[in-house]
Every structure is written in structure tokens, then in C-alpha cells.
Motif scaffolding. Structure first.
Motif, PDB file in Angstrom:
ATOM      1  N   ARG A   1       4.625  -2.288  -1.103  1.00 38.41           N
ATOM      2  CA  ARG A   1       3.234  -1.906  -0.822  1.00 38.41           C
ATOM      3  C   ARG A   1       2.421  -3.114  -0.377  1.00 38.41           C
ATOM      4  O   ARG A   1       1.524  -2.997   0.455  1.00 38.41           O
TER       5      ARG A   1
ATOM      6  N   ALA B   1       4.039  -4.450   3.187  1.00 38.75           N
ATOM      7  CA  ALA B   1       3.737  -3.618   4.350  1.00 38.75           C
ATOM      8  C   ALA B   1       2.432  -4.006   5.027  1.00 38.75           C
ATOM      9  O   ALA B   1       2.218  -3.679   6.198  1.00 38.75           O
TER      10      ALA B   1
ATOM     11  N   HIS C   1       7.022   4.739   3.233  1.00 38.36           N
ATOM     12  CA  HIS C   1       7.053   3.802   4.362  1.00 38.36           C
ATOM     13  C   HIS C   1       7.903   4.416   5.486  1.00 38.36           C
ATOM     14  O   HIS C   1       9.025   3.956   5.753  1.00 38.36           O
TER      15      HIS C   1
ATOM     16  N   ALA D   1       9.679   2.241   8.210  1.00 38.73           N
ATOM     17  CA  ALA D   1      10.688   1.243   7.850  1.00 38.73           C
ATOM     18  C   ALA D   1      12.019   1.538   8.542  1.00 38.73           C
ATOM     19  O   ALA D   1      12.416   2.693   8.702  1.00 38.73           O
TER      20      ALA D   1
END
Length: 289
Positions: free
Chosen positions: A18, A21, A43, A46
Motif C-alpha cells: 500500500r 504503490a 493492486h 501489478a
């Protein structure tokens, strides 16, 4: 910048991601489909890789390694060969054999591992003059009930993840070493089951340490049966006792920021000999108990 998350074996890499990112593209490898699905739901951008070699082929600028403790050394070796900074979520080793396997890899200034608590703002604000200290106590309150219900059984196994004494005791030993230095020895350790009778390890523990140079005594109380997680550092001096409670900001974000500084070229803020001293004390405690 690309950061690779090698494994999602505990809750920690989800918290790490978190923060990461906000700064980098993410790539991930995790063999467990449920853990991977949880990650990609949060995510979706990703890059998902089929294995560790494929993950490292994405040319990451840094790696967060979170695999079951017995697998750490094997996974760390190709990452070190890649030559990028790596953050190993704790514990990096839980047995003497696992620690010796890490020693053979010669971790250097590009490896960071340990408890996030040493980066907690309230702890970093604590100022201690060892000459004034009589003793220090750390109380670790972290519930281990999920292990009693079968979650991540390798963490509860003394011969694999170290059990409560190692996995939760690491937080306390880390804080003591951060305050007083790594030149310590184990005096004694013990554990008991007080609340979760299906555990393979213990849910309550105690470690006693002494620092060679000063003679200062340090104790770590581990309370794994609790409704509220918190970590308390109590420093005893002639004038009285100073207490710091770590409850809200536990240092997760500051730890990731320290790792990103390593990606930017800085050495690990926790030198390997210091990180190793923490692991050695915990492994000695496990062997003693």
C-alpha cells in the motif's frame, strides 16, 4: 521504479504494498492463489509472475521478500545475485540451521530485515543514556489466536517459523537491541500455553537478556492471548521509569521509506551484524525453552 514482492506469506507485504504503490510499479509472485487474488484485487495493475525467476526477470529496482521462514535463504540467494536492495519480512531465520544458511550468503548493506517497530515514531523519539539505565522491559501484546485456528501453521511450528517465542519475541528483542546495542547474551527463556491449547508452540513467553559491556538487564514479555495489540517499552533508571506505548503508528510506512532509501543508494539502516544478533538471541531462546 519497479518493486517486486516475492511472496505474500504473511500480512506484512500487503501493508508494504500500500505504501510502495504510491512510489513504484509493482510486480508480484505468490504460489497461493487465494493470497494472490487478495493482492491483485487491491493492486490490479501489478505484474503477476509465475515464479521467482520470472519475477526477477522483470528487472526490479528492489525486492520485498516474504516467504515461509524455512524458504528465506533459498529465495534470498538469487536476489542477492541480482544485486538489488532487498527487504526481508521477519523473521529471516528461526532455527540455527536457517541462520547458518543466511550466513553462507554473506548478507551485506543491501539487506534489511527485522521488526518494523524500531521505525515507529514514538520509539525513535525515545532518548536513553545507557549510563543511567538500570533495566529495560518490553511487553509485546500480540494475539496468536489465528495460529490456534490453523492459519499459517508453519509460523506456529518451532522447527519451521519459530513459534510465538521467535515470531512475536522478535519485536521485543529488536527494540532492546535498537536501544542498547547488539552486544547481548541470553540469560534464560521460557514459554507456556495459557489460552490456546491447540498451539504447537506457546502463547506466553519470557526472555531475559544481559548486555556484556554494561551489565544492563533486559526482559521481553510476550502475551499472545490479548484483545488489544500493543507494544510497551519501559526504561528503569534511578529517577524512575519512562514508558512508551506503541499502538497506532507501528512503523510500517517508515520501514518502507527506509527500504526505498536503499533503492536510492543508501545502505541498510540496520547493519546485518545487528540484525543477525537479534536472530541469534531469539534462536538461543528457542533452543533454551
Amino acid at each position: 521504479m519497479r518493486i517486486a514482492l516475492a511472496g505474500l506469506a504473511t500480512s506484512h507485504p500487503y501493508a508494504d504494498a500500500r505504501v510502495l504503490a504510491r512510489h513504484a510499479e509493482l510486480a508480484v509472485w505468490e504460489p497461493d492463489p487465494e493470497r494472490l487474488a487478495r493482492f491483485t484485487a487491491e493492486h490490479p495493475a501489478a505484474t503477476v509472475c509465475a515464479g521467482l525467476p520470472e519475477l526477477l526477470d522483470t528487472a526490479p529496482d528492489g525486492v520485498v521478500l516474504t516467504v515461509p521462514t524455512p524458504l528465506v535463504a533459498g529465495a534470498l540467494e538469487p536476489i542477492l545475485e541480482l544485486g538489488v536492495p532487498v527487504y526481508v519480512n521477519k523473521p529471516a531465520a528461526a532455527t540455527r540451521e536457517q541462520l547458518l544458511a543466511l550466513d553462507r550468503l554473506r548478507p551485506g548493506e543491501h539487506v534489511l530485515t527485522g521488526s518494523v517497530l524500531r521505525f515507529a515514531p514514538a520509539f525513535r523519539a525515545l532518548r536513553v543514556d545507557p549510563a543511567e539505565v538500570l533495566a529495560v522491559r518490553v511487553t509485546v501484546r500480540h494475539d496468536v489466536g489465528q495460529w490456534a485456528r490453523g492459519h499459517n501453521p508453519w509460523q506456529d511450528a518451532p522447527e519451521e517459523g519459530g513459534g510465538t517465542l521467535v515470531t512475536m519475541g522478535l519485536h521485543g528483542v529488536e527494540l532492546l537491541v535498537a536501544l542498547l546495542g547488539p552486544d547481548a547474551r541470553l540469560i534464560g527463556a521460557g514459554g507456556a500455553v495459557r489460552g490456546y491449547d491447540t498451539l504447537r508452540s506457546e502463547d506466553t513467553g519470557l526472555l531475559a537478556l544481559q548486555w556484556w559491556g554494561s551489565g544492563i538487564l533486559g526482559t521481553v514479555e510476550i502475551l499472545g492471548v490479548t484483545d488489544d495489540d500493543s507494544y510497551t517499552v519501559t526504561v528503569h533508571t534511578r529517577k524512575g521509569s519512562e514508558e512508551v506505548v506503541l499502538h497506532d503508528d507501528l512503523g510500517f510506512e517508515a520501514t518502507v521509506e527506509a527500504f526505498l532509501s536503499m533503492v536510492g543508494g543508501a545502505p541498510s539502516p540496520v547493519p546485518w551484524p545487528e540484525a543477525r544478533a537479534v536472530l541469534d538471541l531469539l534462536i538461543s531462546a528457542r533452543e533454551s525453552a
